[in-house]
Design a protein around this motif. Structure first.
Motif, short mmCIF file in Angstrom:
data_model
loop_
_atom_site.label_atom_id
_atom_site.label_comp_id
_atom_site.label_asym_id
_atom_site.label_seq_id
_atom_site.Cartn_x
_atom_site.Cartn_y
_atom_site.Cartn_z
N VAL A 227 0.82 -1.21 0.00
CA VAL A 227 0.00 0.00 0.00
C VAL A 227 0.86 1.26 0.00
O VAL A 227 0.37 2.36 0.23
CB VAL A 227 -0.95 0.03 1.22
N GLY A 228 2.15 1.10 -0.26
CA GLY A 228 3.00 2.28 -0.32
C GLY A 228 4.45 1.97 0.00
O GLY A 228 4.81 0.84 0.32
N ILE A 229 5.28 3.01 -0.10
CA ILE A 229 6.72 2.90 0.14
C ILE A 229 7.12 3.93 1.19
O ILE A 229 6.61 5.05 1.21
CB ILE A 229 7.51 3.15 -1.16
N LYS A 230 8.05 3.55 2.05
CA LYS A 230 8.53 4.46 3.08
C LYS A 230 10.03 4.25 3.29
O LYS A 230 10.53 3.13 3.14
CB LYS A 230 7.80 4.20 4.41
N LYS A 231 10.74 5.32 3.59
CA LYS A 231 12.17 5.23 3.90
C LYS A 231 12.33 4.97 5.38
O LYS A 231 11.92 5.77 6.22
CB LYS A 231 12.88 6.52 3.51
N ILE A 232 12.93 3.81 5.72
CA ILE A 232 13.13 3.41 7.10
C ILE A 232 14.58 2.97 7.27
O ILE A 232 15.07 2.13 6.50
CB ILE A 232 12.19 2.26 7.51
N MET A 237 11.35 0.73 1.85
CA MET A 237 10.59 -0.44 2.31
C MET A 237 9.14 -0.33 1.87
O MET A 237 8.56 0.75 1.83
CB MET A 237 10.66 -0.56 3.83
N TYR A 238 8.57 -1.50 1.54
CA TYR A 238 7.17 -1.57 1.15
C TYR A 238 6.30 -1.82 2.38
O TYR A 238 6.61 -2.70 3.20
CB TYR A 238 6.95 -2.70 0.15
N LYS A 239 5.20 -1.08 2.47
CA LYS A 239 4.24 -1.30 3.55
C LYS A 239 3.28 -2.41 3.13
O LYS A 239 2.62 -2.31 2.10
CB LYS A 239 3.45 -0.02 3.83
N ILE A 240 3.23 -3.48 3.92
CA ILE A 240 2.39 -4.61 3.55
C ILE A 240 1.29 -4.89 4.60
O ILE A 240 0.45 -5.77 4.40
CB ILE A 240 3.23 -5.89 3.27
N ALA A 241 1.33 -4.14 5.70
CA ALA A 241 0.29 -4.25 6.73
C ALA A 241 0.43 -3.03 7.65
O ALA A 241 1.34 -2.23 7.49
CB ALA A 241 0.44 -5.54 7.53
#
Length: 319
Positions: A227-232, A237-241
């Protein structure tokens, strides 16, 4: 101007080839139809008087450049009119090794650009302007001949490099991008775990902490809706939950982005200015997997000073 390491071992002698100065109007691009640049350079050198054909430069063998003809003078590669108007003609030797090709292609493009600038010739490909960098196919279509190199004969059928991609690279420089065909029926919001250890990869929270035991489910070949991408922790990283992420580098999108925009998406430069280059839907582009923040949005780098909005890539949230 970019400096190149040019091998002049097989360069024609002063009494060989043409002594006619060429007009500075065209740079002509060819492909050899044969494997190996060195052998093609040797052929030109040894058969210049009998075959009546040669060019100034042959590129190949892993990015090497062999000079045959004297630049600034007529070569015999594209018919009398094009020859008389081309201070430089360049042959790209064939290869069927991907690593070798990537080096060859980058050198081929950057040499053409450098020679265009050196001779005051527009650095654009196959436009209606009678001056510029031209493929042999363009010469055949607009001046004389029946050749279709280098795109239709080699670059596109063997390596998937389209006319549009070559034109873009000629205009901007080769950078890190190479278009490759994407899967025909991708699921736009699903990524596949890949390249991880056999024990699986760890999931992460948005605060950069590992989720205990998550590696048991994030195993190679498993598929996850995103449901989106975030810098961690510096990683894409891909958000999967809810508050659960997996690193991009352990998915089928590692070191690439796949465009997820039906109408295509324009790239931008590092200042956030929109560029004329439109990345087509489902084409794939090499990237360094680093998220760059530009004008408060997340981007991936696809070429030198050229970025694509992460939202418009597979897994980016444009579902």
């Amino acid at each position: 101007m970019t400096e190149f390491n040019i091998d002049k071992t097989y360069m024609l002698d002063s009494n060989e080839g043409s002594s006619q100065r060429a007009a500075n109007n065209l740079i002509v691009l060819h492909e050899t139809t044969n494997v190996g640049a060195k052998n093609n350079a040797i052929y030109f050198k040894n058969n210049v008087n009998t075959a009546q054909t040669y060019v100034q430069f042959v590129v190949g063998d892993g990015g090497k450049i062999y000079q045959v003809g004297e630049e600034g003078y007529v070569a015999w590669g594209a018919g009398s009119y094009a020859n008389a108007n081309s201070p430089v003609q360049i042959e790209l030797a064939r290869t069927y090794d991907k690593t070798t090709f990537e080096k060859d292609y980058a050198t081929f493009v950057n040499l053409a650009r450098a020679k265009g600038k050196q001779f005051g010739i527009p650095v654009n490909l196959d436009t209606s302007n009678q001056r510029g960098i031209k493929t042999h196919y363009w010469i055949s279509q607009n001046i004389w001949g029946s050749h279709v190199d280098p795109v239709q004969s080699y670059l596109e059928p063997v390596w998937g490099i389209s006319q549009e991609q070559l034109a873009h690279d000629i205009a901007t420089g080769i950078g890190e991008s190479v278009v490759e065909p994407a899967p025909r029926t991708p699921i736009r919001d699903v990524i596949t775990i890949k390249h991880g250890p056999v024990t699986g990869i760890a999931g992460w929270t948005s605060k950069g902490t590992i989720i205990p035991g998550s590696n048991s489910k994030f195993v190679n070949a498993s598929n996850w809706k995103t449901v989106g991408i975030k810098k961690i922790n510096g990683l894409a990283m891909y958000k999967i939950a809810t508050d659960e992420y997996v690193p991009k580098k352990y998915t089928d999108q590692a070191e690439i982005v796949t465009i997820n925009a039906i109408a295509g998406v324009n790239t931008v430069n590092s200042k956030g200015n929109k560029l004329d280059h439109i990345l087509k839907d489902l084409t794939q582009w090499k990237t360094d997997d680093v998220i760059y923040s530009i004008a408060c949005r997340d981007y991936f780098k696809v070429a030198t000073d050229e970025y694509v909005d992460a939202f418009y890539t597979i897994g980016g949230g444009n579902n």
